[in-house]
Scaffold this active site. Structure first.
Site, PDB file in Angstrom:
ATOM      1  N   GLY A 175       0.835  -1.207   0.000  1.00 17.28           N
ATOM      2  CA  GLY A 175       0.000   0.000   0.000  1.00 17.28           C
ATOM      3  C   GLY A 175       0.870   1.259   0.000  1.00 17.28           C
ATOM      4  N   ASP A 176       1.984   1.206   0.716  1.00 13.63           N
ATOM      5  CA  ASP A 176       2.909   2.348   0.743  1.00 13.63           C
ATOM      6  C   ASP A 176       3.506   2.569  -0.650  1.00 13.63           C
ATOM      7  OD1 ASP A 176       2.399   2.251   3.470  1.00 13.63           O
ATOM      8  OD2 ASP A 176       4.191   1.071   3.891  1.00 13.63           O
TER       9      ASP A 176
HETATM   10  N1  ATP Z   1      -0.799 -10.524  -3.297  1.00 15.94           N
HETATM   11  C1  ATP Z   1      -0.659  -9.496  -4.145  1.00 15.94           C
HETATM   12  N2  ATP Z   1      -0.427  -9.701  -5.458  1.00 15.94           N
HETATM   13  C2  ATP Z   1      -0.293  -8.676  -6.326  1.00 15.94           C
HETATM   14  N3  ATP Z   1      -0.385  -7.384  -5.994  1.00 15.94           N
HETATM   15  C3  ATP Z   1      -0.611  -7.113  -4.700  1.00 15.94           C
HETATM   16  C4  ATP Z   1      -0.768  -8.121  -3.689  1.00 15.94           C
HETATM   17  N4  ATP Z   1      -0.988  -7.543  -2.514  1.00 15.94           N
HETATM   18  C5  ATP Z   1      -0.974  -6.210  -2.752  1.00 15.94           C
HETATM   19  N5  ATP Z   1      -0.762  -5.943  -4.048  1.00 15.94           N
HETATM   20  C6  ATP Z   1      -0.696  -4.635  -4.719  1.00 15.94           C
HETATM   21  O1  ATP Z   1      -0.508  -3.629  -3.739  1.00 15.94           O
HETATM   22  C7  ATP Z   1      -1.643  -2.764  -3.658  1.00 15.94           C
HETATM   23  C8  ATP Z   1      -1.906  -2.380  -2.230  1.00 15.94           C
HETATM   24  O2  ATP Z   1      -2.133  -3.533  -1.473  1.00 15.94           O
HETATM   25  P1  ATP Z   1      -3.079  -3.599  -0.182  1.00 15.94           P
HETATM   26  O3  ATP Z   1      -4.480  -3.361  -0.577  1.00 15.94           O
HETATM   27  O4  ATP Z   1      -2.753  -4.901   0.482  1.00 15.94           O
HETATM   28  O5  ATP Z   1      -2.531  -2.356   0.631  1.00 15.94           O
HETATM   29  P2  ATP Z   1      -2.374  -2.108   2.206  1.00 15.94           P
HETATM   30  O6  ATP Z   1      -3.265  -3.044   2.969  1.00 15.94           O
HETATM   31  O7  ATP Z   1      -2.563  -0.656   2.427  1.00 15.94           O
HETATM   32  O8  ATP Z   1      -0.836  -2.470   2.443  1.00 15.94           O
HETATM   33  P3  ATP Z   1       0.233  -1.885   3.513  1.00 15.94           P
HETATM   34  O9  ATP Z   1      -0.522  -0.977   4.460  1.00 15.94           O
HETATM   35  O10 ATP Z   1       0.839  -3.089   4.164  1.00 15.94           O
HETATM   36  O11 ATP Z   1       1.255  -1.138   2.735  1.00 15.94           O
HETATM   37  C9  ATP Z   1      -2.778  -3.527  -4.328  1.00 15.94           C
HETATM   38  O12 ATP Z   1      -3.752  -2.657  -4.865  1.00 15.94           O
HETATM   39  C10 ATP Z   1      -2.019  -4.319  -5.386  1.00 15.94           C
HETATM   40  O13 ATP Z   1      -1.759  -3.499  -6.514  1.00 15.94           O
HETATM   41 MG    MG Z   2      -1.898   0.479   4.067  1.00 13.82          MG
END
Ligand code: ATP
Ligand code: MG
Length: 310
Positions: free
Chosen positions: A252-253
């Protein structure tokens, strides 16, 4: 330039173990990797890898604070941190063959009211040379839940584009200042809106409702299923190709970093979304948090599917 804000920074220590950890015994660490930590620093590293000029700010203190600034500079990130009396925390992540990852997060120092006031007063001059400001992560003890709201207002007042990536009350209060973009994941949007956001139609409706509150662009990230962007031009859903995942912490970052870069380069929303998905998916392929291989990004980019929805 992009400025990333990390109010609750840390020295992140990765302990790589050869053998599985056993509680109550003495364990020897095979290899240690220290990095400037906190979600804003992940954003900074990824934006740097995207080729942007990056400055990291936030609050640091003591010898760990000095060390953090040196680690950031070594990664090509300028540091413009405000200084507090308390010692910057360390967070330890033990990586062993059995449990994979076990994290110990120190609470961190309490920030004095005067210290935060002084930082707020300095903030406009810190961000003066930047086009985009990102605000990420949790808040340290001692600062109010409305701290992001204050920083968003200051940055918008200076004509900057602002991305707020937070959760809970910090996010809810931050929204009142109408940041340019927010990027909640599914859990965060559910907590914010108090409803299940799993069906695509619901996500579309929810992203739209947040736009009505004055946020120009709402991104909801959906892990491996990609992301949704609601903006003036419409609502777009991006689906990444399947990739070989190594580590999804900080994806997400990476996405926030890519959107900051997209703002800086004045990309159109559809293009920005495809770029952000490509960077975030490439980051999922990298074992190290806050890192990705540009070759992976470019390979993924041509396979990202973006379509108008709702
Ligand atoms: N298993 C995965 N395979 C491919 N792309 C992924 C995967 N997990 C995350 N991503 C990519 O990263 C983006 C952000 O992921 P996510 O929705 O998990 O963010 P988050 O929960 O805010 O993560 P964090 O807070 O740990 O940085 C997704 O929209 C996707 O593009
Ligand atoms: Mg996040």
């Amino acid at each position: 330039m992009i400025t990333t804000v990390t109010l609750n920074a840390s020295i992140d220590k990765a302990y790589h173990m050869e053998h599985e950890i056993v509680g109550g015994t003495v364990m020897r660490v095979a290899r240690v990797a220290n990095s400037a930590g906190g979600k804003g620093l992940n954003v900074a590293r990824v934006a740097r890898l995207c080729g942007s000029d990056v400055q990291a700010t936030g609050l640091v203190g003591g010898f760990n604070g000095q060390y953090l600034e040196a680690l950031a500079e070594a990664d090509g990130i300028r540091s413009r941190f405000g200084h507090i009396a308390g010692e910057t925390r360390s967070c330890v992540n033990i990586l062993d063959p059995m449990f994979s990852s076990t994290e110990f997060l120190e609470p961190g120092p309490t920030v004095g009211v005067d210290e935060f006031e002084a930082y707020l007063a300095e903030f406009p001059s810190i961000i003066a040379g930047s086009d985009v400001v990102t605000l990420s992560g949790s808040l340290p003890a001692g600062v109010g839940k409305d701290s992001y709201q204050k920083l968003v207002r200051l940055a918008l007042g200076e004509g900057k584009r602002v991305i707020l990536d937070s959760s809970g009350e910090e996010l809810r209060l931050g929204l009142e200042a109408s940041p340019t973009m927010i990027k909640p994941n599914q859990d965060e949007i559910e907590a914010l809106l108090g409803a299940m956001a799993t069906a695509q139609d619901n996500v579309v409706t929810q992203a739209r409702s947040l736009r009505e509150d004055g946020v120009e662009q709402v991104v909801i990230s959906l892990g491996k299923d990609g992301a949704l962007l609601a903006c003036e031009e419409g609502c777009f859903r991006a689906i990444p190709p399947k990739v070989k995942v190594a580590n999804t912490v900080g994806c997400g970052d990476s996405m926030v970093a890519a959107f900051a870069v997209a703002f800086e380069r004045a990309m159109a929303p559809r293009e920005a979304l495809a770029y952000a998905i490509a960077v975030a998916s490439a980051a999922a392929m990298s074992p190290n948090t806050g890192e990705y291989d540009p070759a992976d990004r470019d390979a993924i980019m041509s396979h990202v599917e973006v379509r108008a929805v709702g």
